[in-house]
Write a protein that holds these residues in place. Sequence first.
Motif, mmCIF file in Angstrom:
data_model
loop_
_atom_site.group_PDB
_atom_site.id
_atom_site.type_symbol
_atom_site.label_atom_id
_atom_site.label_comp_id
_atom_site.label_asym_id
_atom_site.label_seq_id
_atom_site.Cartn_x
_atom_site.Cartn_y
_atom_site.Cartn_z
ATOM 1 N N UNK A 252 0.825 -1.208 0.000
ATOM 2 C CA UNK A 252 0.000 0.000 0.000
ATOM 3 C C UNK A 252 0.862 1.262 0.000
ATOM 4 N N UNK A 253 1.857 1.295 0.882
ATOM 5 C CA UNK A 253 2.706 2.486 0.978
ATOM 6 C C UNK A 253 3.594 2.633 -0.258
ATOM 7 N N UNK A 254 4.082 1.516 -0.775
ATOM 8 C CA UNK A 254 4.908 1.565 -1.982
ATOM 9 C C UNK A 254 4.112 2.154 -3.146
ATOM 10 N N UNK A 255 2.869 1.740 -3.295
ATOM 11 C CA UNK A 255 2.027 2.236 -4.389
ATOM 12 C C UNK A 255 1.647 3.698 -4.215
ATOM 13 N N UNK A 256 1.703 4.188 -2.990
ATOM 14 C CA UNK A 256 1.415 5.605 -2.745
ATOM 15 C C UNK A 256 2.463 6.497 -3.415
ATOM 16 N N UNK A 257 3.624 5.927 -3.733
ATOM 17 C CA UNK A 257 4.654 6.702 -4.424
ATOM 18 C C UNK A 257 4.197 7.114 -5.821
ATOM 19 N N UNK B 120 7.040 15.199 1.577
ATOM 20 C CA UNK B 120 7.092 16.161 2.678
ATOM 21 C C UNK B 120 7.951 15.619 3.826
ATOM 22 N N UNK B 121 7.926 14.295 3.989
ATOM 23 C CA UNK B 121 8.782 13.647 5.000
ATOM 24 C C UNK B 121 9.401 12.394 4.383
ATOM 25 N N UNK B 122 10.259 12.553 3.398
ATOM 26 C CA UNK B 122 10.776 11.403 2.637
ATOM 27 C C UNK B 122 11.573 10.413 3.466
ATOM 28 N N UNK C 105 10.640 6.427 3.656
ATOM 29 C CA UNK C 105 11.608 5.472 3.120
ATOM 30 C C UNK C 105 12.028 4.458 4.187
ATOM 31 N N UNK C 106 12.257 4.944 5.404
ATOM 32 C CA UNK C 106 12.609 4.035 6.498
ATOM 33 C C UNK C 106 11.443 3.110 6.844
ATOM 34 N N UNK D 231 11.340 0.432 4.213
ATOM 35 C CA UNK D 231 12.475 -0.462 4.475
ATOM 36 C C UNK D 231 12.153 -1.407 5.635
ATOM 37 N N UNK D 232 11.588 -0.872 6.689
ATOM 38 C CA UNK D 232 11.254 -1.682 7.866
ATOM 39 C C UNK D 232 10.189 -2.719 7.536
ATOM 40 N N UNK D 233 9.164 -2.310 6.789
ATOM 41 C CA UNK D 233 8.081 -3.227 6.441
ATOM 42 C C UNK D 233 8.611 -4.437 5.666
#
Length: 217
Positions: free
Chosen positions: A47-52, A61-63, A67-68, A71-73
């Motif tokens: 989900x977060x990857x596709x938000x890119x 705004x808070x890259x 990104x971290x 990476x953690x997921x």
Amino acid sequence: DSERRYKRDWKWSDNKKKEVSEKLVERFSHLKNELYTINELFIAYEKLYNKQATHLDVLNWTPGFFQLTLYSYINQFAVMLSRIYDHNKDANSLLKLCDYIESNLKYLGYSMNKTKEFVDASRKILSDNEYLVIKLKNLRNLTLAHNDLGYIEKNAWEEFSPTIGEYRSLVTSAHDIVCMLSILIDLPTPCLGMGVGNDIDYLITTLQKGYMDDELE
């Protein structure tokens, strides 16, 4: 003497059945909870990857944070997925759960035919996914759990990581085995998906609205 021996043996057998059954439920519950977390990590990463692609302005705004988080997921997901497919003799994994059931058939009290069907079906699923499990184990051992010297300047993710579709297949296969086991031992069938995808949608939408409101002011 024979009567005392019979009562003693019967009590030992009864205690053994209880111990084996309780340990099986304990191992099942642990794997089920691991699978819940694994699935949520995977959904969150996707989900977060596709938000890119759809909300890159918000992520930028808070890259560093996002990104971290990505990476953690993916790292935690791969490590935990590898654990439930582990071959280590002391692991609580899908394979070792099958071994445990087979070695304690006489104490479990389930239908021999149904138990054999479960074990055979589970081993078939595990065998069909073995090549992916090996890739995942190499990824874990070379770069996730250890800093292998041979891969300091290489990309183990490119060489060993399963694809997103293959990861999804491994999660689905694990869920199939856990569901079959829950039926065998008469426990509720676990349903995956606790809503983390909706949480991320809400988070991004809220951040976007907040920043837009700030700009209007």
